[in-house]
Enzyme design. Structure first.
Site, PDB file in Angstrom:
ATOM      1  N   GLU A 176       0.714  -1.163  -0.053  1.00  0.00           N
ATOM      2  CA  GLU A 176      -0.118   0.093   0.045  1.00  0.00           C
ATOM      3  C   GLU A 176       0.963   1.192  -0.048  1.00  0.00           C
ATOM      4  O   GLU A 176       1.979   1.317   0.562  1.00  0.00           O
ATOM      5  CB  GLU A 176      -0.873  -0.101   1.275  1.00  0.00           C
ATOM      6  CG  GLU A 176      -1.995  -0.843   1.249  1.00  0.00           C
ATOM      7  CD  GLU A 176      -3.029  -0.789   2.463  1.00  0.00           C
ATOM      8  OE1 GLU A 176      -2.874   0.329   3.139  1.00  0.00           O
ATOM      9  OE2 GLU A 176      -3.771  -1.559   2.504  1.00  0.00           O
TER      10      GLU A 176
ATOM     11  N   ASP B 217      -0.232   5.100   0.727  1.00  0.00           N
ATOM     12  CA  ASP B 217      -1.436   5.759   1.109  1.00  0.00           C
ATOM     13  C   ASP B 217      -1.395   7.325   1.596  1.00  0.00           C
ATOM     14  O   ASP B 217      -0.415   7.822   2.101  1.00  0.00           O
ATOM     15  CB  ASP B 217      -1.825   5.107   2.441  1.00  0.00           C
ATOM     16  CG  ASP B 217      -2.249   3.807   2.429  1.00  0.00           C
ATOM     17  OD1 ASP B 217      -1.427   3.051   1.886  1.00  0.00           O
ATOM     18  OD2 ASP B 217      -3.264   3.422   2.801  1.00  0.00           O
TER      19      ASP B 217
ATOM     20  N   GLU C 203      -4.058   9.546   3.802  1.00  0.00           N
ATOM     21  CA  GLU C 203      -5.308   9.630   4.568  1.00  0.00           C
ATOM     22  C   GLU C 203      -5.354  11.052   5.228  1.00  0.00           C
ATOM     23  O   GLU C 203      -4.439  11.349   5.757  1.00  0.00           O
ATOM     24  CB  GLU C 203      -5.253   8.632   5.667  1.00  0.00           C
ATOM     25  CG  GLU C 203      -5.177   7.062   5.499  1.00  0.00           C
ATOM     26  CD  GLU C 203      -5.661   6.413   6.780  1.00  0.00           C
ATOM     27  OE1 GLU C 203      -5.574   6.752   7.518  1.00  0.00           O
ATOM     28  OE2 GLU C 203      -5.606   5.118   6.449  1.00  0.00           O
TER      29      GLU C 203
END
Length: 285
Positions: free
Chosen positions: A105, A107, A109
């Site tokens: 992953e 990412d 956020e």
């Protein structure tokens, strides 16, 4: 514009695969063509002839989408306007992920507290306050992923670099193709002040908006060879060797010194036996 990379990853040298890919995918993309809504029913909407996508969250459900294509290295850009108003308890995610029990992953956020930059299934986290209000206008969030490093950028300003340190035993995503995902969901058990502030559902629906998707990337397709369909593929493939120059290193230092609020590399309580090996390399290189 797209390219399909060979599924023969195990038998093809990685450098040769990248040269073969010479890519470019989806220039000024269309959300109808490039993405599928994966959950949320009518809470996810593609508007303006495919030029705008919105996700919404209410008390019953959030929503999400993913790219039709899988990518193996590239530069991914998306302009996002994040949830406005009192969005405590909500989380907007924008990330690359492969599939399976050993998935990778990369990412972004966003919570109402901060922007969280993750890599490696949440285990290598940095957190930042942004130097602008990300809910008032669209801003560009970009990921550069090549053999040497992953660069996270906001409005083309680097905020994190994760180097390939496989030579010292640190995992780095080099073999598994990834899709682009984004979702808007309720996480008031942890998202704002560690879960102390709960979602105010009188403010719902909460909405995040997306536009101007662009992927200069190698599109991976099982059973197909990697063939360029763009006459500009050489010019658009600078991401393959992209690194930070002196100006980029100065901007990275500015962001990390003024706006970083958490860095796993300095969390000695979490790593009492010593910081991870990749942390011993200067983060400003």
């Amino acid at each position: 514009m797209s390219f399909s990379c060979s599924s023969r990853l195990s038998s093809m040298p990685l450098f040769a695969l990248l040269i073969a890919c010479l890519l470019e995918a989806s220039m000024g993309g269309n959300f109808f063509q490039d993405f599928d809504v994966t959950w949320g029913d009518q809470r996810a909407k593609i508007l303006n002839g495919g030029q705008l996508l919105t996700l919404s969250l209410d008390k019953d459900s959030g929503s999400g989408f993913r790219s039709k294509n899988e990518y193996l290295f590239g530069r991914i850009d998306m302009q996002i306007k994040l949830v406005s108003g009192n969005s405590a308890g909500t989380v907007t995610t924008y990330y690359l992920s492969s599939q399976g029990p050993t998935h990778d992953e990369i990412d972004f956020e966003y919570t109402s507290d901060s922007l969280r930059i993750l890599h490696g299934k949440g285990s290598k986290e940095q957190q930042f306050y942004l130097w602008f209000d990300p809910t008032k206008a669209f801003h560009a969030y970009s990921i550069v992923w090549n053999q040497q490093r992953i660069i996270f950028l906001v409005d083309n300003i680097p905020i994190r670099v994760f180097h390939n340190s496989e030579s010292i035993g640190v995992p780095f995503p080099t073999k598994q193709p990834m899709r682009i995902y984004s979702s808007l969901w309720n996480a008031d058990d942890w998202a704002t002040r560690g879960g102390l502030v709960k979602t105010d559902w009188t403010q719902a629906p909460f909405t995040a908006s997306y536009r101007n998707f662009k992927a200069n990337a190698c599109v991976w397709s099982p059973g197909s060879s990697c063939t360029s369909t763009s006459p500009n593929s050489v010019e658009d493939s600078t991401w393959q060797v992209q690194a930070l120059d002196a100006s980029g290193r100065n901007r990275l230092r500015w962001v990390q010194q003024k706006y970083m609020i958490y860095n796993y590399c300095t969390d000695l309580k979490r790593f009492p036996q010593g910081i991870p090996a990749e942390c011993k390399r200067s983060r400003f290189l």
